[in-house]
Design an enzyme around this catalytic site. Structure first.
Site, PDB file in Angstrom:
ATOM      1  N   ASP A 179     -14.289  59.780  76.001  1.00 17.37           N
ATOM      2  CA  ASP A 179     -14.718  58.430  76.350  1.00 17.37           C
ATOM      3  C   ASP A 179     -13.480  57.529  76.487  1.00 17.37           C
ATOM      4  O   ASP A 179     -12.452  57.978  76.981  1.00 17.37           O
ATOM      5  CB  ASP A 179     -15.674  57.909  75.274  1.00 17.37           C
ATOM      6  CG  ASP A 179     -16.697  56.933  75.808  1.00 17.37           C
ATOM      7  OD1 ASP A 179     -16.321  55.778  76.082  1.00 17.37           O
ATOM      8  OD2 ASP A 179     -17.878  57.301  75.958  1.00 17.37           O
ATOM      9  N   ASP A 188     -14.393  52.451  58.517  1.00 21.59           N
ATOM     10  CA  ASP A 188     -15.491  53.381  58.236  1.00 21.59           C
ATOM     11  C   ASP A 188     -15.088  54.842  58.412  1.00 21.59           C
ATOM     12  O   ASP A 188     -15.834  55.737  58.001  1.00 21.59           O
ATOM     13  CB  ASP A 188     -16.686  53.086  59.149  1.00 21.59           C
ATOM     14  CG  ASP A 188     -17.377  51.781  58.797  1.00 21.59           C
ATOM     15  OD1 ASP A 188     -16.988  51.149  57.799  1.00 21.59           O
ATOM     16  OD2 ASP A 188     -18.309  51.389  59.538  1.00 21.59           O
ATOM     17  N   ASN A 305     -27.345  54.846  83.930  1.00 18.92           N
ATOM     18  CA  ASN A 305     -28.004  53.558  83.730  1.00 18.92           C
ATOM     19  C   ASN A 305     -28.385  52.875  85.031  1.00 18.92           C
ATOM     20  O   ASN A 305     -28.679  51.685  85.029  1.00 18.92           O
ATOM     21  CB  ASN A 305     -27.092  52.599  82.957  1.00 18.92           C
ATOM     22  CG  ASN A 305     -26.854  53.044  81.541  1.00 18.92           C
ATOM     23  OD1 ASN A 305     -27.557  53.895  81.026  1.00 18.92           O
ATOM     24  ND2 ASN A 305     -25.843  52.485  80.914  1.00 18.92           N
ATOM     25  N   ALA A 324     -24.066  64.817  84.504  1.00 13.10           N
ATOM     26  CA  ALA A 324     -25.278  65.232  83.800  1.00 13.10           C
ATOM     27  C   ALA A 324     -26.254  65.978  84.697  1.00 13.10           C
ATOM     28  O   ALA A 324     -27.134  66.676  84.192  1.00 13.10           O
ATOM     29  CB  ALA A 324     -25.973  64.019  83.186  1.00 13.10           C
TER      30      ALA A 324
END
Length: 448
Positions: A179, A188, A305, A324
Site C-alpha cells: 500500500d 500501537d 470503489n 482483483a
C-alpha cells in the site's frame, strides 16, 4: 466519520509507456533470451540479485525494466515499432505468454482526479449511501443496526466477523500489506515484528498518506490507546511494502516488485487495497496470483470503489477492476453496519474471473493512521477532533484487510495455505440476502 470510499480511480486508464511481459511456467530465462535476440532488449536487473529480493526501483527506472523470477514476469521498455513484434511472439506454447501495457493503480483519489470531480463523487456516494441505509427501517428482532456499532471494546466490523470471539491471533503467520507504506512510529505497533520496504523511488516506507497505515491497522493491529480493539490478527508478522506513493498512486512495476518481495520472504497472505477501473483481467496478475497460490500465498485485493461511476448516467454500475478481477486473486466487496452493500462497492463483471468472491465491513471503519492525518490536516467528525492517530474511513480498501487478517487466523488455526485457505474463507462465510454478484460467498467470518 467518513462514508466516502478511501480510493477512487480515473475513468480513463493511465499507462506508463513500459510493458509487462508474462513468461510461461519456468520459462523466464528462455523468454528473456527471446526478447534480447528478437527485440534488442539488453540484460535487465533481476530481483533475485538484491537482498531479500527487494529490487531497487531506482535501478529499474534507470535500466528501463527488470525481471522478477519468483513470479515469472518482467517489466520492459519497448519502442512502438517493436511492440507488435513481441505480441507476435506471445501465446500458448511460447516462452512468452502475453505482453500488456504497464498501468497505474490508486489508493486515495486526492491528487489523481480533479478536485471538482472528487467533490461530485463524494457527494454522490454520500447521498446514495444514505438512501441505501434508509431502506432498512429496523424493528426486526435480528436488526443488525441495533447491534453492529463501534463501542469502547471493539469496532463494529470485528463484531460482525466474529473476530472478537476468536481465540486465534495470527501467531506465526506473515501478512504483507502492499500500500502507501506504514507509520513505523505508531505507538500501537511498538514491539511488533515488522519488515518494511519501499518500492517507490525517492520515498521511504514511512506513510505520509495514511491509507497503508489504516489497512495494516485493520489486518494486523490490536487496540487503540483508549482500549478499543480495531485489528484482526494482532500477533501476525507484518510485512509493510510501499508500492503506492504518498500521493496514493503507483505503477504495476512497483506493485510486482512488492509482490516478489512478499512471496520470496514467505508471506502467507498479501493484502492489496489498490486498483483501477480496467474491466478486463490482466494476464500478469492472473498468472502471479496462480503462482503465488502454488507457493502457499493467498492474494486478497479490493473489488473497487467505482460502483456508482460506471456510466455517466449511472445506469451501469462499475465492476471489479484490476488486479482483483483475476480468478486467482480473492476479490473483496464492502458491506455497511446494516450488512447492506454500499453503492460505491463494485459488483461482478462479465469477464472470466471478474467476480466478487467475498465481502467484509467497509463503511466507517475505525483504524490507525499517522499523526497528523491527512498531513497537516486534522480530521474531524461534526466539528469534534478525532483522537490523534485514529480515523474512520470507508471503501473496499477497508474491507480487504478484514479478510486478510481473518485469513491469517484460519492459517494459524488449521495450518492451511494457498487455495485451501481461500476455500476455508469462502465456505465459512455467512450468506447474505443479497446477490452473490454484489457480495460473493457472503460476509467473512473468523474461526472460533
Amino acid at each position: 466519520m467518513s462514508d466516502q470510499p478511501s480510493f477512487s480511480v480515473p475513468q480513463n486508464e493511465e499507462t506508463t509507456g513500459r510493458y509487462i511481459v508474462t513468461f510461461g511456467d519456468d520459462a523466464d530465462a528462455e523468454g528473456m533470451s527471446i526478447l534480447m535476440k528478437e527485440c534488442g532488449i539488453r540484460e535487465l536487473p533481476s530481483a533475485a540479485d538484491f537482498a531479500e529480493s527487494a529490487l531497487d526501483t531506482v535501478q529499474l527506472d534507470a535500466e528501463g525494466g527488470a525481471v522478477f523470477p519468483a513470479l515469472g514476469v518482467a517489466v520492459v521498455t519497448l519502442e512502438p515499432d517493436v511492440v507488435n513484434r513481441v505480441m507476435g511472439l506471445a501465446g500458448e506454447g511460447s516462452a512468452i505468454l502475453d505482453i500488456e501495457p504497464e498501468r497505474m493503480f490508486y489508493a486515495i483519489g486526492d491528487g489523481t482526479l480533479p478536485l471538482s470531480y472528487l467533490k461530485g463523487y463524494r457527494d454522490a456516494v454520500n447521498h446514495l449511501f444514505e438512501m441505501s441505509t434508509s431502506t432498512n427501517d429496523g424493528g426486526d428482532e435480528g436488526d443488525p443496526a441495533a447491534t453492529l456499532a463501534d463501542d469502547a471494546q471493539s469496532t463494529w466490523g470485528l463484531k460482525a466477523t466474529r473476530v472478537v470471539n476468536s481465540r486465534y491471533t495470527g501467531q506465526g503467520i506473515k501478512v504483507a500489506v502492499l500500500d502507501t507504506g506504514m507509520d513505523l512510529n505508531h505507538p500501537d505497533f511498538r514491539g511488533r515484528i515488522i519488515h518494511s520496504q519501499s518500492f517507490i523511488s525517492g520515498q521511504t516506507v514511512q506513510d505520509q498518506n495514511g491509507h497503508g497505515t489504516h489497512c495494516i491497522g485493520t489486518a494486523c493491529g490490536r487496540n487503540s490507546n483508549s482500549g478499543r480493539r480495531y485489528g484482526v490478527a494482532g500477533n501476525a508478522t507484518i510485512l509493510a511494502g510501499k508500492v503506492l506513493s504518498n500521493a496514493g498512486s503507483g505503477s504495476t512495476s512497483g506493485i510486482i516488485a512488492g509482490m516478489e518481495w512478499a512471496v520470496t520472504n514467505g508471506s502467507h497472505i498479501i493484502s492489496m487495497s489498490l486498483g483501477n477501473a480496467v474491466k478486463t483481467p490482466s494476464t500478469a496478475y492472473e498468472t502471479i496470483g496462480r503462482r503465488a497460490l502454488q507457493q502457499g500465498c493467498l492474494i486478497v485485493a479490493a473489488a473497487g470503489n467505482h460502483g456508482v461511476s460506471g456510466n455517466s448516467d449511472g445506469s451501469t454500475p462499475g465492476t471489479v477492476g484490476q488486479p482483483a478481477n483475476s480468478s486467482s486473486i480473492l476479490a473483496v466487496a464492502a458491506v455497511n453496519s446494516q450488512l447492506l452493500r454500499p453503492t460505491f462497492s463494485c459488483g461482478s463483471g462479465t469477464s472470466p474471473g471478474a467476480n466478487v468472491d467475498i465481502s467484509a465491513p467497509g463503511v466507517a471503519v475505525f483504524s490507525s493512521v499517522p499523526d497528523p492525518f491527512p498531513p497537516t490536516v486534522q480530521p474531524s467528525d461534526g466539528g469534534r477532533p478525532w483522537p490523534p492517530r485514529y480515523h474512520s474511513i470507508s471503501g473496499t480498501s477497508m474491507a480487504t484487510p478484514h479478510v486478510a487478517g481473518i485469513a491469517a487466523l484460519y492459517a494459524q488455526a488449521f495450518g492451511v495455505r494457498g487455495a485451501a485457505l481461500w476455500q476455508l474463507l469462502t465456505s465459512r462465510a455467512v450468506r447474505l440476502p443479497l446477490p452473490s454478484g454484489d457480495v460473493g460467498a457472503g460476509l467473512v467470518q473468523a474461526p472460533i
